[in-house]
Structures are given as C-alpha cells and as structure tokens.
Design an enzyme around this catalytic site. Structure first.
Site: not given
Ligand code: GLN
Ligand code: ZN
Length: 609
Positions: A282-283, A365, A493, A543
């Site tokens: 998607g991104s 994060r 995920c 990642h």
C-alpha cells in the site's frame, strides 16, 4: 523498578540451538536479582518495585499453576534475603489467579492488583478474591483502581466505593502511565464539551490522590468527576440514534459474504491477472517532501489546493514507478495518510484526535492514538477521490486501500461505556459504505488492512473465542455486500499468526498478504490446510534497508509453492514501504518482479495478463 524474574523468563525465547525452556533457569536469575537488590539497598534505595504481569495471562510456556509455583519459589528466596529494599510486587494488565494466591502467601511488603473497570468487567469476582486472599496485616495492598490504559476521567465516587471495601489499602493506577498521553492541558483545541471527559497521565495522578483523600477532602475533584460522567452519558456525541438503528438492524451472529470463495475466484478471473501476480502492501516511501507539505499545510502555509496538488504529483510518480517496474496490481502509495488509523479517525464522526497526545508505540516510535468518543459514522467518502485519480493514470488495476475496524480500534483509545464490538460493528458498516463507493468509482480490487488482529487477542484463553468472533464479524461486515467480481484483499503483520490462523482464514478475504520473510516463511506450515483463499506471504522484509537479491526471493517463492498451489500464490513484500527510501524500494521491487519472472519461466507459465 524492575520486571520480575518470572515474567522476564516467561516472555523470553531460548537462543537458537539451546535446549530447554528459559523458565528452567529461574534459580540462576533469582540469584542475580538478589545481588541487584543488595546493591540497591547499599545505594540507599528503600523500595523496589517488581512487576509480574505473567500472573495475568494464559501463556503457552507454562500454565497458571506452574507460574504460581515459580513465583512462590522465586519470591520465597528473594524475600528471605537479608540485605534488600522493601519489595513492592505489581500484577498489571488483568486479574491474577493462582499467581495471586502465590504472591499473597509469600507476603511481600506491598502487593499491587489491577482493579480497573476493564479488568473487573472480565473477572467480576476479582475484588472479592483479592479481599479474601491478601492478608493486609502482613502485606500493604495497593488497589490499582485508576485505569492506566485508557483516557477517560474515572467515576471517582464508584471507584472510591470499591476502595472502601479494602481495609487500610493504598491506591494507584492499574498499570504504568506509559500508555496514555501526558496531560489534557496540552490540548487547548479539544471540543469544549468533551475536554472534561478525559484524564491523561497528569490528571490520573490527580484521581489517585482524590481517591485516597475521599469525597470530603477532595470535594471539588468528585464534583468534577460527577459532571464528566453525567455530561458524557447524556451527550449526543456519545449516542447517535441513526447509527444505533442501523447496527441494530444488522443480522446477529456471524455474517457471510455470498457467493463463497470458489465461486468468487471464478468470477474474479475477469480481472485478467497473470500467474503469480505481483503487488505491494500500500504505502510508498513517505519522503521528507511529503512530510514538509503536510506540515506546511497544517501550519496554513500551503492552501488545500496546493497540498492536494503536491500529493497528486506524488501519486502520479508512484504509479509511473510501478508501471516501469512491471508490477501487476498497483497502489496509489498513501501519501495523503499521516497514519493509517488517524487518517480515517479524522474523517469519521465519533472520533476526536489530539494535537500532542503522543504515546510510545515501540522503541523510539510514537503515535497519537485517536479517541473513540461515541457512535461512529461516515459523513462522506474518505478514499474514493485518491483511488479514482490513481486508477485514471493506469490501465492496470489500482487497489483501493482501507484500514479495517479491528486495527482502527486497536490503535485508538476506545470507549469504556459500550463493548468494543459495538464500535467494531459501527466502523464495519461505515467502511462497507466506502467499499460500495469505491466499487461505483470503478475500483475492482480493495484491500482492508488488519495488521492488529493478533494484538487485541485477550490475555486469557477463555476470552479469546468471543473476541475473535466479533473481530472477524466486523471485518466481514466491511466486505459483506461487495460484488463477487470485486477482489477483497487483507493484510496482516507484526506478529506470529499461527495461534489465530483459523480466524485469519475466517476473515474470508479473497487474497491475504501476510508477514513471513523474517521467519523465512515459517507460517506456511500453519497455512497448509487452513487456507483456501489466495495468499501472498511477504518475500522481503521491509523493516530493513537491505535490498534482497533476485535469487533469495525466488527461493522464497519456490518455498511457498510447496505449500500453496500456483493458482493461489501472490508475490509481495512483507508490509508497506512508508519507512523506506525510494532508492532501495525501487531496486528491491525490481528484484521482486525479476524473481517472480524467473520462477514462472522455470515452471513454464506465462506471466502476461
Ligand atoms: N497499507 C498499509 C501500508 O502499506 C499497511 C500498513 C501495515 O500493515 N502496518 O502502509
Ligand atoms: Zn503490514
């Protein structure tokens, strides 16, 4: 403050190649704790807090009774040590069972229990059990009454009543305050009617103090809490009759998209996709240019039109890149989304978002979770313009891209006045309207992301089936009325799915993309029998900036083909690309398409649509 030794080992994995369970080494670790405690005492530390959340979960490595035995063994030794601070044991995140008996028996100087409203809702008898188990003559009981996992102002009068059932107890929050934002005072722009309903970390400390002081000494705090409880219950923001009517009219129990998968798969041949279709999740990279445009737009230095223009340029270049790389099913790249949940929360009624409500998500994060304040509905289409624009730029299919109900809830602060399944149903039907609008706009492939499905799984086994029921239902509501020719994808995920693989299959998506590269496709073992739909186990780990080679990805595709037949296998990365840079993304995706081509050529299947 330290995590207690039993929890440390219960949540550890043994190193590859070593024998035995980590918990078998408890004696060794306890010796280390005794040394650390002595050092702390020598340094003048009066109290040490040891957290043992392993007491509140059903774990695969040990059952309740075994955990209790470990706790008793460990703390008998630790508490017998002569040179140590006083020990404050905590049991956050739920209700302890056998573990509570064990900890009460070893009698640390202080013992904390989680008595939040949420914990009591799952275990109605907990207050009584605590009362009957903990000998308050030997152990200072600390009642964790203030909910540390949510942002609602507590009903002080009700909490104080519970508190008064315990003799000489102390009061605290149910868990640490790391899950909630710092202070409501940093939110001057919250709607005035809702601001008083919230209690972030600072305000929760005020609640703890007020609970200890009681309604006579803290009259003002109790009056404020009373007002918050009353105005929230009466607010039209909380209750929207139209939404309530609509969800009340839904079928009860599990819902089922018609026709069944095999027939839909037949109908979806009309999409004209090649064998081993390639796609992304998607991104695309969120470049500093996009972030700057978003910041400028927020600050008022970019008009709406200018901002949209920037984003359209980005969409056009993402489409062009995917065409150049030869991907089969394209995406628009999600440049307009600050975050996959917040984006929807800002467009749905029933949510409020904060400006400074940052909380840690993991490591360094942070996210700003939106808050579900009331009944949720969709005032207008949320993604259609972007999808339509992207589709207008290509003859290939562009996927519509939605975040599913469970993930929206998992990454928001949820209501505590209704069951989560109520909000899940409401978000489900709101997203179903979006699916309808996407279909009408000519979008034939729609992805509904549910990366957080595993994350909300209850800690206790017995609570899991009902969770999975409503979670799966809310997802199915989104796609319930989709045309048979519309191909519904989902993506998962962030965790191992073996444990909930039945529920993942139960989502009944036409195509499921799932994180798999880091575990070298370990999950394919679980997929074998359970999965009848098409599946894209991720073949490269997004990642890491490392660019996977053609050969290694081809090998993973071949590994997958041992478990999934050719007609049902997709080729895609593990997750979205938003944290990556363009250079590595382009090379990795090129290699991914080449890997697919190589495998297809060896099998002598054509990859032309
Ligand atoms: N569609 C989302 C993306 O690509 C999915 C992200 C996720 O799974 N966390 O960014
Ligand atoms: Zn993902």
């Amino acid at each position: 403050y330290l995590v207690g030794p039993v929890t440390v080992l219960a949540l550890s994995k043994q190193a590859e190649g070593s024998n035995g369970q980590p918990l078998e080494r408890l004696d060794e670790l306890v010796e280390s704790y005794i040394q650390v405690l002595a050092a702390l005492a020598d340094a003048g530390v009066a109290w040490v807090q040891l957290a043992e959340p392993a007491t509140v979960a059903d774990l695969a490595v040990a059952d309740d009774a075994q955990i209790a035995a470990h706790l008793e063994a460990a703390y008998t030794k630790i508490l017998a040590a002569e040179n140590r601070p006083q020990v404050y044991l905590t049991t956050p995140y739920g209700s302890a069972r056998a573990g509570l008996d064990a900890l009460a028996k070893v009698a640390p100087e202080a013992l904390h229990v989680d008595l939040s409203v949420g914990t009591q809702a799952l275990d109605a008898d907990y207050v009584n059990r605590v009362k009957n188990t903990v000998d308050t003559a030997k152990t200072q009981l600390v009642a964790g009454l203030v909910d540390g996992r949510n942002v609602w102002a507590g009903n002080l009068r009700a909490l104080r009543e519970t508190f008064e059932q315990f003799d000489g107890a102390s009061v605290s929050t149910s868990v640490s305050l790391q899950h909630v934002p710092h202070t409501v005072e940093a939110e001057p722009n919250l709607p005035v009617d809702v601001a008083a309903w919230f209690s972030f970390a600072n305000e929760k400390i005020g609640e703890v103090v007020a609970l200890a002081a009681g309604p006579l000494d803290a009259a003002e705090a109790y009056a404020r809490a009373d007002r918050a409880v009353r105005t929230r219950a009466e607010s039209t923001r909380t209750h929207n009759q139209q939404v309530a009517d609509r969800t009340a009219a839904l079928p009860k129990g599990q819902v089922q998209r018609e026709p069944a998968f095999t027939e839909r798969q037949e109908a979806q041949k009309a999409l004209g996709l090649p064998a081993l279709p390639t796609t992304t999740i998607g991104s695309f990279p969120q470049t500093s240019d996009i972030r700057k445009a978003r910041a400028d737009h927020r600050a008022g230095n970019l008009t709406d039109e200018q901002y949209v223009e920037e984003l359209r340029k980005e969409v056009a270049s993402v489409i062009e890149l995917q065409e150049r790389l030869g991907l089969d099913v394209l995406v628009h790249g999600e440049p307009e989304r600050n975050d996959m949940v917040q984006y929807f929360a800002e467009l749905l009624d029933g949510f409020v978002v904060t400006e400074n409500g940052w909380v840690q998500s993991y490591g360094s994060r942070c996210t700003r979770p939106p808050i579900v304040v009331g009944d949720v509905s969709r005032p207008k289409a949320m993604t259609v313009e972007w999808a339509k624009y992207a589709q207008s730029l290509s003859d290939k299919h562009v996927k519509g891209m939605l975040t599913g109900p469970v993930t929206i809830l998992a990454w928001s602060f949820v209501r505590d006045d209704v069951h989560q399944s109520v909000s899940a149903d409401q978000i489900g039907v709101a997203l179903a309207d979006e699916v309808k609008d996407l279909e009408e706009a000519g979008i034939e492939i729609i992805q509904i992301d549910e990366p957080a499905l595993r994350e909300l799984l209850p800690l206790r086994e017995e609570d899991r089936p009902s969770y999975l029921d409503w979670a799966v239902r809310s997802f199915r509501l989104v796609s319930l009325d989709a045309a048979p020719t519309t191909q519904i994808h989902t993506h998962l995920c962030y965790s191992e799915f073996g444990q909930i693989i039945d529920a993942v299959a139960g989502l009944d998506a036409d195509v499921t993309s799932i994180e798999a590269a880091r575990s070298r496709m370990e999950l394919l073992q679980d997929i074998d029998e359970k999965f009848h739909s098409e599946i894209g186990p991720g073949i490269y780990d997004i990642h890491s900036p490392r660019i996977p080679s053609v050969a290694e990805m081809a090998e993973l595709i071949r590994a997958a083909l041992k478990h999934v037949p050719l007609e049902r296998l997709w080729v895609n990365p593990d997750c979205g690309l938003k944290t990556r840079g363009y250079e590595e993304t382009e090379q990795s995706l090129r290699n991914m398409v080449l890997a697919r081509d190589e495998v297809a050529a060896n099998l002598k299947v054509s990859v032309n649509a």
